[in-house]
Design a protein around this motif. Structure first.
Motif, mmCIF file in Angstrom:
data_model
loop_
_atom_site.group_PDB
_atom_site.id
_atom_site.type_symbol
_atom_site.label_atom_id
_atom_site.label_comp_id
_atom_site.label_asym_id
_atom_site.label_seq_id
_atom_site.Cartn_x
_atom_site.Cartn_y
_atom_site.Cartn_z
ATOM 1 N N GLY A 177 0.820 -1.197 0.000
ATOM 2 C CA GLY A 177 0.000 0.000 0.000
ATOM 3 C C GLY A 177 0.853 1.245 0.000
ATOM 4 O O GLY A 177 1.889 1.325 -0.689
ATOM 5 N N VAL A 178 0.484 2.247 0.782
ATOM 6 C CA VAL A 178 1.224 3.497 0.867
ATOM 7 C C VAL A 178 2.364 3.336 1.874
ATOM 8 O O VAL A 178 2.128 2.946 3.022
ATOM 9 C CB VAL A 178 0.305 4.654 1.308
ATOM 10 N N PRO A 179 3.614 3.619 1.477
ATOM 11 C CA PRO A 179 4.745 3.455 2.404
ATOM 12 C C PRO A 179 4.655 4.412 3.591
ATOM 13 O O PRO A 179 4.267 5.577 3.441
ATOM 14 C CB PRO A 179 5.969 3.777 1.544
ATOM 15 N N LEU A 180 4.996 3.896 4.757
ATOM 16 C CA LEU A 180 5.102 4.698 5.975
ATOM 17 C C LEU A 180 6.585 4.794 6.318
ATOM 18 O O LEU A 180 7.197 3.824 6.763
ATOM 19 C CB LEU A 180 4.319 4.040 7.114
ATOM 20 N N ASP A 231 -8.403 9.017 3.613
ATOM 21 C CA ASP A 231 -9.419 9.459 4.563
ATOM 22 C C ASP A 231 -8.839 10.222 5.747
ATOM 23 O O ASP A 231 -9.424 11.200 6.218
ATOM 24 C CB ASP A 231 -10.206 8.243 5.054
ATOM 25 N N LYS A 232 -7.666 9.787 6.210
ATOM 26 C CA LYS A 232 -7.121 10.344 7.453
ATOM 27 C C LYS A 232 -5.838 11.165 7.291
ATOM 28 O O LYS A 232 -5.621 12.139 8.009
ATOM 29 C CB LYS A 232 -6.830 9.211 8.450
ATOM 30 N N TRP A 233 -4.957 10.763 6.388
ATOM 31 C CA TRP A 233 -3.593 11.309 6.412
ATOM 32 C C TRP A 233 -3.120 11.836 5.063
ATOM 33 O O TRP A 233 -1.918 11.981 4.840
ATOM 34 C CB TRP A 233 -2.621 10.227 6.902
ATOM 35 N N ALA A 234 -4.030 12.139 4.179
ATOM 36 C CA ALA A 234 -3.632 12.572 2.833
ATOM 37 C C ALA A 234 -2.752 13.817 2.879
ATOM 38 O O ALA A 234 -1.844 13.988 2.061
ATOM 39 C CB ALA A 234 -4.866 12.819 1.969
ATOM 40 N N HIS A 235 -3.000 14.729 3.825
ATOM 41 C CA HIS A 235 -2.241 15.977 3.890
ATOM 42 C C HIS A 235 -0.805 15.768 4.400
ATOM 43 O O HIS A 235 -0.021 16.709 4.440
ATOM 44 C CB HIS A 235 -2.968 16.995 4.770
ATOM 45 N N PHE A 236 -0.476 14.520 4.791
ATOM 46 C CA PHE A 236 0.895 14.223 5.201
ATOM 47 C C PHE A 236 1.741 13.655 4.052
ATOM 48 O O PHE A 236 2.928 13.412 4.223
ATOM 49 C CB PHE A 236 0.912 13.202 6.357
ATOM 50 N N ARG A 237 1.095 13.408 2.900
ATOM 51 C CA ARG A 237 1.828 12.789 1.798
ATOM 52 C C ARG A 237 3.049 13.651 1.421
ATOM 53 O O ARG A 237 2.953 14.873 1.312
ATOM 54 C CB ARG A 237 0.934 12.620 0.580
ATOM 55 N N LEU A 238 4.168 12.989 1.196
ATOM 56 C CA LEU A 238 5.419 13.671 0.864
ATOM 57 C C LEU A 238 5.456 14.021 -0.616
ATOM 58 O O LEU A 238 5.010 13.248 -1.473
ATOM 59 C CB LEU A 238 6.621 12.786 1.213
ATOM 60 N N ASP A 239 6.014 15.195 -0.902
ATOM 61 C CA ASP A 239 6.224 15.636 -2.280
ATOM 62 C C ASP A 239 7.719 15.668 -2.575
ATOM 63 O O ASP A 239 8.548 15.813 -1.662
ATOM 64 C CB ASP A 239 5.640 17.039 -2.493
ATOM 65 N N GLU A 240 8.051 15.563 -3.838
ATOM 66 C CA GLU A 240 9.457 15.597 -4.227
ATOM 67 C C GLU A 240 10.078 16.920 -3.789
ATOM 68 O O GLU A 240 9.507 17.988 -3.969
ATOM 69 C CB GLU A 240 9.603 15.440 -5.740
ATOM 70 N N GLY A 241 11.249 16.816 -3.180
ATOM 71 C CA GLY A 241 11.945 18.010 -2.697
ATOM 72 C C GLY A 241 11.686 18.323 -1.242
ATOM 73 O O GLY A 241 12.390 19.157 -0.652
ATOM 74 N N ASP A 242 10.672 17.689 -0.643
ATOM 75 C CA ASP A 242 10.443 17.891 0.795
ATOM 76 C C ASP A 242 11.677 17.447 1.576
ATOM 77 O O ASP A 242 12.361 16.477 1.212
ATOM 78 C CB ASP A 242 9.242 17.078 1.282
ATOM 79 N N ILE A 243 11.952 18.149 2.660
ATOM 80 C CA ILE A 243 13.052 17.779 3.554
ATOM 81 C C ILE A 243 12.453 17.079 4.768
ATOM 82 O O ILE A 243 11.471 17.558 5.347
ATOM 83 C CB ILE A 243 13.848 19.013 3.986
ATOM 84 N N VAL A 271 13.206 14.072 -0.088
ATOM 85 C CA VAL A 271 12.294 13.172 -0.807
ATOM 86 C C VAL A 271 12.590 13.253 -2.300
ATOM 87 O O VAL A 271 12.651 14.349 -2.877
ATOM 88 C CB VAL A 271 10.828 13.552 -0.537
ATOM 89 N N ASP A 272 12.795 12.090 -2.927
ATOM 90 C CA ASP A 272 12.940 12.050 -4.381
ATOM 91 C C ASP A 272 11.759 11.279 -4.978
ATOM 92 O O ASP A 272 10.792 10.965 -4.281
ATOM 93 C CB ASP A 272 14.291 11.456 -4.788
ATOM 94 N N LYS A 273 11.851 10.960 -6.267
ATOM 95 C CA LYS A 273 10.721 10.327 -6.955
ATOM 96 C C LYS A 273 10.316 8.988 -6.331
ATOM 97 O O LYS A 273 9.143 8.590 -6.386
ATOM 98 C CB LYS A 273 11.062 10.133 -8.434
ATOM 99 N N SER A 274 11.282 8.284 -5.724
ATOM 100 C CA SER A 274 10.996 6.946 -5.189
ATOM 101 C C SER A 274 10.104 6.969 -3.960
ATOM 102 O O SER A 274 9.497 5.945 -3.612
ATOM 103 C CB SER A 274 12.306 6.215 -4.854
ATOM 104 N N THR A 275 10.029 8.102 -3.282
ATOM 105 C CA THR A 275 9.236 8.156 -2.040
ATOM 106 C C THR A 275 8.128 9.212 -2.089
ATOM 107 O O THR A 275 7.552 9.557 -1.064
ATOM 108 C CB THR A 275 10.150 8.422 -0.828
ATOM 109 N N ILE A 276 7.832 9.732 -3.288
ATOM 110 C CA ILE A 276 6.709 10.670 -3.415
ATOM 111 C C ILE A 276 5.416 9.965 -2.992
ATOM 112 O O ILE A 276 5.168 8.817 -3.361
ATOM 113 C CB ILE A 276 6.570 11.158 -4.877
#
Length: 495
Positions: free
Chosen positions: A98-101, A127-139, A153-158
């Motif tokens: 699923g979605v990596p933690l 439903d609960k944590w969408a606003h925590f999703r990481l974007d490319e370039g996040d530190i 964060v790079d493409k592999s963990t977006i």
């Protein structure tokens, strides 16, 4: 200055505006701050982020940790980036896919990885944590007060979710993420985190602490030049660290290596000068043999089986012309091992009595008794043939090879333990020279290489008897020991 201190100094100079020059054509941070303000307001949408005012330039000089160039500005970190600590998620919500933690294990390099991650149900995330999703370039950084984990964060963990214990930074427009990444590794950032301790010790920090913290911001073009200069200097820091590590390793090994070198020089005849008037090793050897013959004739000791001559292949190094290579047993009046284990049982040990000397009791050339290894007077009488006398050498025959000590008047009457030799040198020898000889690299290497045993080195009578020993005249033996007693403590002070 350590490599870590050098790097910290460079980073501190960078965020003080002292690493690169300021250029008037690059303007000031005013335009940049307007972009940050717009981005911050846009990031507060759908009610998922708490609405906050944009503070802008900090006018209160008491808040600023140091003076910065006029074209720069002190601002709150919260005006430069969105930051969130990852949500606390229960183990029952973990899935096999699923979605990596992202967990702390994924923070071992500069790039966020999936190492050690768990997975979450995509529908639950939406439903609960969408606003925590990481974007490319996040530190992403760890919330540990040691701040030793920083990654991007790079493409592999977006799209992954940071677990609790990690903080994500999403930089607003006009802020170089690389500049910010170096800032959070600077002493300025570290000091601000430490100030949040408020007299106590915090094991981690989070958004409530970050809201109080400030950052010096230069114009964007200067941010990029600062980053370029840091990256230009990093290889030099790495080379300095390598040189520093080699120097540290040398300094760590130097006292021990020097000690070994001095001891080896001593038994090679290179520590003190030779004096013809002191006689020769051959003359001393003959005197020892005469002493042994007298004791054999008197019935004090038994006649020994002759040992083979020392061959050229057995001689490990050159010695002075006045010295002589001899077998160890040729210099000893007697050599014996301690009693067999079957001769001593746990029931023989008493709380107070006569100490046994086992290898563990031989510490740095001295004998240190143990309250747990003592026997009664009756047991000592039964084993009186293993009694130690002043002037003997007691040597461990298990474990570390060459461990030995001279028996003094204090230990006279104690008993040799099962794991030891007790040796009576010729009275023509200087016993401290023989004891010191066993601390030399040559003696340790010989005994270690010739010893037997699979799980532990175990020295036997044959190996010890056959060992070639360099024999100087008696007076020179005493001068060698005196010189060692002068030099070796100096090596100890260097440790």
């Amino acid at each position: 200055m350590t490599p870590q201190e050098l790097k910290a100094s460079i980073l501190q100079l960078a965020i003080q505006g002292k690493l690169v020059e300021q250029r008037a054509e690059e303007g000031t941070v005013d335009t940049l701050l307007e972009v940050c303000k717009k981005n911050k307001l846009e990031s507060i949408r759908d009610g998922k982020y708490k609405k906050e005012d944009f503070t802008g330039k900090i006018a209160d000089e008491s808040i600023a940790p140091f003076v910065i160039p006029e074209s720069w500005a002190w601002v709150h970190i919260s005006d430069m980036a969105l930051f969130q600590e990852g949500p606390g998620i229960l183990a029952v919500d973990f899935r096999s896919s699923g979605v990596p933690l992202i967990r702390i294990a994924g923070m071992q390099t500069d790039v966020v990885s999936l190492d050690g991650c768990n997975y979450l149900d995509p529908d639950m995330v939406n439903d609960k944590w969408a606003h925590f999703r990481l974007d490319e370039g996040d530190i992403v950084i760890s919330t540990s007060a040691s701040m030793d984990k920083i990654a991007v964060v790079d493409k592999s963990t977006i799209g992954a979710i940071p677990y609790t214990g990690l903080i994500r930074f999403k930089m607003y427009g006009g802020i170089s993420k690389d500049y910010f990444r170096w800032f959070i590794q600077s002493p300025c950032y570290t000091e601000q985190v430490n100030e949040q301790k408020a007299g106590g010790t915090i094991k981690h920090y989070g958004p409530s602490h970050l809201k109080k913290m400030v950052i010096p911001i230069p114009p964007l073009a200067e941010q990029k030049r600062i980053v370029a200069k840091i990256e230009e200097l990093l290889p030099y820091i790495d080379r300095y660290e390598q040189a520093w590590s080699r120097l540290e390793d040398f300094n760590r090994r130097f006292p021990v290596d020097m000690q070994k070198s001095i001891l080896q020089m001593a038994i090679q005849g290179k520590l003190v000068e030779q004096r013809p008037e002191e006689g020769t090793g051959e003359e001393l050897y003959q005197q020892i043999q005469q002493e042994k013959q007298r004791l054999i004739k008197a019935g004090t000791i038994k006649k020994e089986k002759p040992l083979p001559e020392i061959t050229e292949n057995e001689i490990p190094f050159d010695i002075p012309d006045g010295w002589k290579w001899v077998r160890f047993s040729e210099l000893m009046i007697s050599m014996s091992t301690g009693p067999f284990g079957s001769m001593l049982h746990k029931s023989d040990y008493v709380a107070k009595g006569i100490p046994l000397v086992n290898p563990a009791n031989i510490v740095r050339g001295t004998i240190v008794p143990s309250d747990k290894m003592m026997i009664s007077t009756e047991t000592a009488k039964r084993l009186e043939s293993y009694t130690l006398r002043a002037g003997m050498i007691v040597m461990g025959r298990r474990g570390e090879m060459g461990r030995c000590a001279v028996v003094t008047d204090i230990e006279d009457g104690w008993l040799c333990g099962t794991g030891s030799f007790f040796i009576q040198p010729s009275s023509e020898l200087y016993v401290q020279y023989i004891s010191t000889f066993f601390t030399t690299p040559y003696a340790k290497a010989y005994l270690g290489g010739e010893s037997v045993g699979t799980t532990m080195s175990n020295l036997n009578h044959k190996i010890l008897s056959s060992m070639p020993v360099p024999l100087p005249p008696l007076a020179e033996q005493k001068r060698i020991v005196a010189k060692l007693e002068e030099l070796l403590p100096l090596c100890e002070r260097l440790k």
